[in-house]
Design a protein around this motif. Structure first.
Motif, PDB file in Angstrom:
ATOM      1  N   VAL A   1      33.543  59.803 -58.656  1.00 37.97           N
ATOM      2  CA  VAL A   1      32.954  58.842 -57.721  1.00 37.97           C
ATOM      3  C   VAL A   1      31.855  59.505 -56.886  1.00 37.97           C
ATOM      4  CG1 VAL A   1      33.446  57.376 -55.720  1.00 37.97           C
ATOM      5  CG2 VAL A   1      35.060  57.454 -57.637  1.00 37.97           C
ATOM      6  N   THR A   2      30.614  59.021 -57.041  1.00 37.81           N
ATOM      7  CA  THR A   2      29.504  59.584 -56.264  1.00 37.81           C
ATOM      8  C   THR A   2      28.738  58.469 -55.546  1.00 37.81           C
ATOM      9  OG1 THR A   2      27.794  59.420 -57.979  1.00 37.81           O
ATOM     10  CG2 THR A   2      29.200  61.355 -58.072  1.00 37.81           C
ATOM     11  N   VAL A   3      29.453  57.427 -55.187  1.00 35.02           N
ATOM     12  CA  VAL A   3      28.822  56.293 -54.493  1.00 35.02           C
ATOM     13  C   VAL A   3      28.798  56.550 -52.987  1.00 35.02           C
ATOM     14  CG1 VAL A   3      29.575  54.654 -56.264  1.00 35.02           C
ATOM     15  CG2 VAL A   3      31.045  55.084 -54.284  1.00 35.02           C
ATOM     16  N   PRO A   4      27.993  55.777 -52.212  1.00 34.01           N
ATOM     17  CA  PRO A   4      28.008  55.937 -50.749  1.00 34.01           C
ATOM     18  C   PRO A   4      29.412  55.697 -50.180  1.00 34.01           C
ATOM     19  CG  PRO A   4      26.156  54.569 -51.421  1.00 34.01           C
ATOM     20  CD  PRO A   4      27.007  54.765 -52.640  1.00 34.01           C
ATOM     21  N   LYS A   5      29.684  56.337 -49.052  1.00 33.06           N
ATOM     22  CA  LYS A   5      31.046  56.306 -48.513  1.00 33.06           C
ATOM     23  C   LYS A   5      31.522  54.896 -48.160  1.00 33.06           C
ATOM     24  CE  LYS A   5      30.419  57.347 -43.566  1.00 33.06           C
ATOM     25  NZ  LYS A   5      29.103  57.853 -43.185  1.00 33.06           N
ATOM     26  N   GLU A   6      30.586  54.011 -47.826  1.00 29.34           N
ATOM     27  CA  GLU A   6      30.955  52.645 -47.434  1.00 29.34           C
ATOM     28  C   GLU A   6      31.663  51.899 -48.570  1.00 29.34           C
ATOM     29  OE1 GLU A   6      27.939  53.976 -47.016  1.00 29.34           O
ATOM     30  OE2 GLU A   6      28.060  54.303 -44.847  1.00 29.34           O
ATOM     31  N   VAL A   7      31.331  52.226 -49.812  1.00 28.21           N
ATOM     32  CA  VAL A   7      31.910  51.481 -50.930  1.00 28.21           C
ATOM     33  C   VAL A   7      32.914  52.308 -51.739  1.00 28.21           C
ATOM     34  CG1 VAL A   7      29.998  49.848 -51.163  1.00 28.21           C
ATOM     35  CG2 VAL A   7      29.878  52.031 -52.364  1.00 28.21           C
ATOM     36  N   ALA A   8      33.101  53.578 -51.366  1.00 28.21           N
ATOM     37  CA  ALA A   8      33.928  54.477 -52.180  1.00 28.21           C
ATOM     38  C   ALA A   8      35.375  53.989 -52.302  1.00 28.21           C
ATOM     39  CB  ALA A   8      33.883  55.886 -51.601  1.00 28.21           C
ATOM     40  N   GLU A   9      35.917  53.523 -51.188  1.00 23.69           N
ATOM     41  CA  GLU A   9      37.313  53.075 -51.172  1.00 23.69           C
ATOM     42  C   GLU A   9      37.498  51.898 -52.149  1.00 23.69           C
ATOM     43  OE1 GLU A   9      40.685  54.366 -49.245  1.00 23.69           O
ATOM     44  OE2 GLU A   9      39.019  54.379 -47.821  1.00 23.69           O
ATOM     45  N   ASP A  10      36.544  50.966 -52.110  1.00 22.86           N
ATOM     46  CA  ASP A  10      36.596  49.804 -52.985  1.00 22.86           C
ATOM     47  C   ASP A  10      36.487  50.226 -54.462  1.00 22.86           C
ATOM     48  OD1 ASP A  10      36.442  46.986 -53.719  1.00 22.86           O
ATOM     49  OD2 ASP A  10      34.344  47.410 -54.161  1.00 22.86           O
ATOM     50  N   ILE A  11      35.555  51.135 -54.747  1.00 23.62           N
ATOM     51  CA  ILE A  11      35.367  51.616 -56.116  1.00 23.62           C
ATOM     52  C   ILE A  11      36.652  52.291 -56.615  1.00 23.62           C
ATOM     53  CG2 ILE A  11      34.146  53.358 -57.525  1.00 23.62           C
ATOM     54  CD1 ILE A  11      32.469  50.884 -56.905  1.00 23.62           C
ATOM     55  N   ALA A  12      37.239  53.115 -55.754  1.00 28.56           N
ATOM     56  CA  ALA A  12      38.453  53.825 -56.145  1.00 28.56           C
ATOM     57  C   ALA A  12      39.563  52.831 -56.468  1.00 28.56           C
ATOM     58  CB  ALA A  12      38.886  54.774 -55.033  1.00 28.56           C
ATOM     59  N   SER A  13      39.655  51.790 -55.670  1.00 28.22           N
ATOM     60  CA  SER A  13      40.746  50.851 -55.928  1.00 28.22           C
ATOM     61  C   SER A  13      40.464  50.036 -57.202  1.00 28.22           C
ATOM     62  CB  SER A  13      41.014  49.998 -54.679  1.00 28.22           C
ATOM     63  OG  SER A  13      40.569  48.687 -54.867  1.00 28.22           O
ATOM     64  N   ARG A  14      39.181  49.758 -57.471  1.00 32.71           N
ATOM     65  CA  ARG A  14      38.850  49.082 -58.737  1.00 32.71           C
ATOM     66  C   ARG A  14      39.147  49.994 -59.930  1.00 32.71           C
ATOM     67  NH1 ARG A  14      32.891  46.709 -58.236  1.00 32.71           N
ATOM     68  NH2 ARG A  14      33.246  46.332 -60.463  1.00 32.71           N
ATOM     69  N   LEU A  15      38.829  51.291 -59.793  1.00 33.80           N
ATOM     70  CA  LEU A  15      39.135  52.234 -60.880  1.00 33.80           C
ATOM     71  C   LEU A  15      40.638  52.260 -61.138  1.00 33.80           C
ATOM     72  CD1 LEU A  15      36.742  55.221 -60.044  1.00 33.80           C
ATOM     73  CD2 LEU A  15      36.711  53.854 -62.140  1.00 33.80           C
ATOM     74  N   SER A  16      41.376  52.296 -60.044  1.00 31.01           N
ATOM     75  CA  SER A  16      42.825  52.300 -60.152  1.00 31.01           C
ATOM     76  C   SER A  16      43.314  51.038 -60.871  1.00 31.01           C
ATOM     77  CB  SER A  16      43.424  52.425 -58.753  1.00 31.01           C
ATOM     78  OG  SER A  16      44.744  52.004 -58.741  1.00 31.01           O
ATOM     79  N   GLY A  17      42.700  49.913 -60.537  1.00 29.33           N
ATOM     80  CA  GLY A  17      43.030  48.651 -61.196  1.00 29.33           C
ATOM     81  C   GLY A  17      42.745  48.683 -62.694  1.00 29.33           C
ATOM     82  N   CYS A  18      41.792  49.531 -63.092  1.00 25.27           N
ATOM     83  CA  CYS A  18      41.455  49.668 -64.521  1.00 25.27           C
ATOM     84  C   CYS A  18      42.372  50.666 -65.224  1.00 25.27           C
ATOM     85  CB  CYS A  18      40.015  50.143 -64.681  1.00 25.27           C
ATOM     86  SG  CYS A  18      38.789  48.964 -64.113  1.00 25.27           S
ATOM     87  N   GLY A  19      43.347  51.184 -64.504  1.00 28.46           N
ATOM     88  CA  GLY A  19      44.290  52.111 -65.133  1.00 28.46           C
ATOM     89  C   GLY A  19      43.884  53.575 -65.033  1.00 28.46           C
ATOM     90  N   ILE A  20      42.805  53.862 -64.305  1.00 27.24           N
ATOM     91  CA  ILE A  20      42.393  55.263 -64.095  1.00 27.24           C
ATOM     92  C   ILE A  20      43.377  55.915 -63.124  1.00 27.24           C
ATOM     93  CG2 ILE A  20      40.578  56.752 -63.142  1.00 27.24           C
ATOM     94  CD1 ILE A  20      39.281  55.521 -65.406  1.00 27.24           C
ATOM     95  N   ARG A  21      43.900  57.067 -63.500  1.00 29.73           N
ATOM     96  CA  ARG A  21      44.933  57.674 -62.664  1.00 29.73           C
ATOM     97  C   ARG A  21      44.476  58.936 -61.934  1.00 29.73           C
ATOM     98  NH1 ARG A  21      47.961  58.692 -67.192  1.00 29.73           N
ATOM     99  NH2 ARG A  21      49.253  60.101 -66.018  1.00 29.73           N
ATOM    100  N   ALA A  22      43.238  59.368 -62.177  1.00 28.51           N
ATOM    101  CA  ALA A  22      42.758  60.581 -61.511  1.00 28.51           C
ATOM    102  C   ALA A  22      41.315  60.385 -61.076  1.00 28.51           C
ATOM    103  CB  ALA A  22      42.852  61.771 -62.457  1.00 28.51           C
TER     104      ALA A  22
END
Lengths: 217, 217
Positions: B150-171
């Motif tokens: 994840v190299t997105v701006p900090k404002e959206v990082a949390e959202d991106i991480a949770s979307r990744l998690s929703g896609c089954g990404i575990r790390a």
């Protein structure tokens, strides 16, 4: 003689800085150690212990003045002034670091970069002077630069570091995958990106046995 | 139940890997803990202690078989197989990480990248498929990817991480300057580059008082 301060404490200070910036943006004047700790997902005890190395901050039962603690930590970390850095190796990573917003936000500016590729050098690129590696000594003699950021291949990293040191550079952030061998006049910090990724693969592999970890460096 | 293994131990394992690769290139079959430790500028005791978490390696008075210890550590770190990663945020840093040789050398391959900038997306770039961020879920459904970078701006990082998690990404390897807030099903490692630089400015500032440090992460 100064107390020996753990490396982890110094690294955490910039996390505290980040938290305080957040609380100031949220118009909070005073913040408790619990709130900072919660924001950073550490224990309030850790925060208080880290700060205790540097003096007495905050008021018991009230908390810390955000603005005052911010200034104090900036001063401790030497971030109440500007610093100038040179990037050696202007490949993908060198370029990314040269324009990394997080550095500028802390008052750390990349002034010049060096590369062996003639196609990249002898020009200005978004405010940064890009020079041939062979001119490093000449350029660093006239430019005031305190920090070297090394992103060259590992085979030449040691040589580059020693040339930087010869130019009077006293601090090096090293992205080449090796531990630089230095005299005690140089401060070096190695950032090993592969090592961070294999921390993940280790936990992915063992995730069905252990519970996963969350960590910050 | 597995023993609790310190994070630092796991991070050092990839340094041992690097040392062993060096000794193998130098045509050494057997190497002592002292030689590995000297190469990495740590104590032989540290090396032996780290390895002891994972079993018995080497022969007293003889040393370690380079090839065997290399394979053992690769297995511990999960590096005896390939892993696939997605980069979210294809700016300077995202691009640098996408083509970072150190990752590929460890068998970690970037397969896809995502960005909001339409000029960058919907094409292949040096073997990596670059997609619009809004198609992340769709793409990750068909691509086998285990790791998110994840190299997105900090404002959206949390959202991106949770979307990744929703896609089954575990790390997740997170370069956004914040500590990600996660459930325990995700393994996250935050890499804070500014924090590494302020470690240097701290020591530059205090260099006239304390003796400088050399350190590796």
């Amino acid at each position: 003689m100064a107390k020996k301060i753990p490396e982890e404490t110094i690294l955490r200070l910039s996390h505290y800085l980040r938290a305080l910036l957040y609380f100031l943006e949220e118009k909070k004047d005073v913040v408790s150690s619990r709130a900072i700790a919660e924001f950073l997902k550490i224990s309030p005890h850790q925060l208080r212990k880290d700060l205790s190395y540097f003096g007495h901050f905050g008021k018991k039962g009230v908390g810390y003045s955000c603005a005052q603690l911010l200034e104090a930590i900036k001063e401790i970390l030497g971030l109440n002034r500007n610093w100038y850095a040179a990037v050696v190796g202007f490949g993908n990573l060198g370029r990314a670091l040269s324009f990394y917003k997080g550095f500028r936000d802390q008052g750390i500016f990349i002034k010049v970069a060096f590369d062996v590729d003639e196609k990249k050098t002898n020009r200005m690129y978004k405010g940064i002077g890009i020079y041939p590696l062979e001119k490093m000594e000449e350029v660093l003699k006239r430019e005031k630069v305190q920090i070297g950021i090394v992103t060259v291949p590992k085979e030449v990293a040691e040589d580059i570091a020693s040339r930087l040191s010869g130019c009077g550079i006293r601090a090096i952030l090293n992205f080449a995958p090796l531990k630089l061998n230095f005299s005690h006049t140089i401060i070096a910090k190695d950032v090993d990106l592969s090592c961070q990724l294999s921390y993940l693969t280790y936990h992915l592999k063992t995730a069905h046995r252990d519970s996963p970890k969350q960590s910050s460096k």
